[in-house]
Design an enzyme around this catalytic site. Structure first.
Site, mmCIF file in Angstrom:
data_model
loop_
_atom_site.group_PDB
_atom_site.id
_atom_site.type_symbol
_atom_site.label_atom_id
_atom_site.label_comp_id
_atom_site.label_asym_id
_atom_site.label_seq_id
_atom_site.Cartn_x
_atom_site.Cartn_y
_atom_site.Cartn_z
ATOM 1 N N LYS A 57 0.845 -1.204 0.000
ATOM 2 C CA LYS A 57 0.000 0.000 0.000
ATOM 3 C C LYS A 57 0.879 1.252 0.000
ATOM 4 C CE LYS A 57 -3.710 -2.421 2.357
ATOM 5 N NZ LYS A 57 -4.348 -2.772 3.623
ATOM 6 N N GLN A 115 -4.492 -1.806 9.819
ATOM 7 C CA GLN A 115 -4.316 -3.115 9.171
ATOM 8 C C GLN A 115 -4.847 -4.221 10.081
ATOM 9 O OE1 GLN A 115 -3.085 -3.504 5.965
ATOM 10 N NE2 GLN A 115 -3.674 -5.643 6.200
ATOM 11 N N ASP A 140 -10.986 2.769 4.505
ATOM 12 C CA ASP A 140 -11.276 1.338 4.326
ATOM 13 C C ASP A 140 -12.784 1.093 4.386
ATOM 14 O OD1 ASP A 140 -9.169 -0.338 3.706
ATOM 15 O OD2 ASP A 140 -8.536 -0.637 5.786
#
Ligand code: NDP
Length: 297
Positions: free
Chosen positions: A52, A96, A119
């Protein structure tokens, strides 16, 4: 093989190039910035985070990785999130997953400012998606799937979509997204009976169960569209949840693994961050007197 390949790698690269030009064209302002919170040293998570960061840097986006010890407590992690929420120079925040077992992911994801929740895992954004509200930030994997389908002009309205998997990060939001596109949706999971018979009825199959090559040719209705989200390792090689060799003989469209949904997920994360940046740029920060904020946005 008769199926047309839905080339996520190619489409993702076009999306990234487009974002890169938009970022280069920004004048008098800092570029969009993404903060990635990584707790502990899960090897797979480290690789995802590295990818990412690389993808963000390549398009001129700032990506700050905060590496925290696996022993961090929930309250201390919430403080980190709050600091990022109030930092005007951070436009997107992702945590994450998975988090260590002593931390409740829902507590952490709920604390991310919905405007920075790129997200789309904060229950607020998940709820907006359920309510068909356009302002929802849609999680990257389902959004990437939809973009791939739309890019190939695949008709969705009235089609029967069968989703394999009901996780909060893929299966559920993918099901809601398909429902919002006027599909008739069946959600399946590990307790589903007659999985094969349900899949056989599908016009669109979205496989997100983490079970290598589970879906076979004789499960698929001829001409169905097959989206493979799975990322598995089998005998040292990457493979999806669909037996690609077999299923590509009968499907009309299919995503490969690698090169299908994976690259789209990263591209959509970058797009979500860019869009969050644009929305936040429209809101001035009255208390902030730093020299960056005095530039016109
Ligand atoms: P989870 O493990 O969180 O969820 C898996 C889901 O699949 C669960 O709902 C589970 O059911 C269901 N399931 C498991 N086995 C079966 C089975 N044999 N038949 C029917 N349903 C089954 O995984 P994720 O949703 O996080 O990820 C799914 C896959 O997608 C993984 O391979 C992951 O690596 C990959 N992935 C890929 C991404 C990409 O960008 N390409 C992004 C995110 C994930 P139950 O709820 O009953 O346990």
């Amino acid at each position: 093989m008769s199926a047309i390949i839905l080339d996520g790698k190619k489409l993702a690269s076009q999306i990234r190039e487009d974002l890169s030009s938009k970022i280069s064209a920004l004048q008098g302002t800092l570029p969009p910035a993404l903060a990635v919170v990584l707790v502990g040293d899960n090897e797979a998570s480290k690789i995802y985070v590295r990818n990412k960061k690389k993808a963000a840097s390549e398009i001129g986006m700032i990506c700050e990785v905060l590496e925290l010890s696996s022993g961090i407590g929930e309250n201390a992690l919430l403080e980190v999130i709050n600091e990022l929420n109030s930092n005007h120079h951070i436009h997107g925040i992702i945590v994450q997953l998975p988090l260590p077992p002593h931390i409740n992911p829902l507590h952490i994801l709920s604390a991310i400012s919905p405007q920075k929740d790129v997200d789309g895992f904060n229950p607020y954004n998940a709820g907006l998606l359920s309510c068909r509200e356009d302002s929802a930030i849609i999680s990257a994997t389902p959004k990437g799937i939809l973009r791939l389908l739309q890019h190939s002009d695949i008709e969705l309205s009235g089609k029967h979509a069968v989703i394999i998997g009901r996780s909060n990060i893929v299966g559920r939001p993918a099901a809601i997204l398909m429902l919002n596109q006027d599909c008739t949706v069946t959600i399946t999971h590990s307790k589903t009976q007659n999985l094969q018979a349900l899949i056989k009825q599908a016009d669109i199959v979205i496989a997100a169960c983490g079970s290598p090559k589970l879906v076979k040719k004789d499960w698929i209705k001829p001409g169905a569209v097959v989206i493979d989200v799975g990322i598995n390792r089998l005998e040292g090689k990457l493979c999806g949840d669909v037996d690609f060799e077999e299923v590509s003989q009968i499907a009309s469209y299919i995503t490969p693994v690698p090169g299908g949904v994976g690259p789209m997920t990263v591209a959509m994360l970058l797009e979500n961050t860019f869009e969050a940046f644009q929305k936040q740029a429209q809101t001035p920060h009255p208390q902030c007197h730093c020299h960056h904020c005095n530039h016109s946005l």
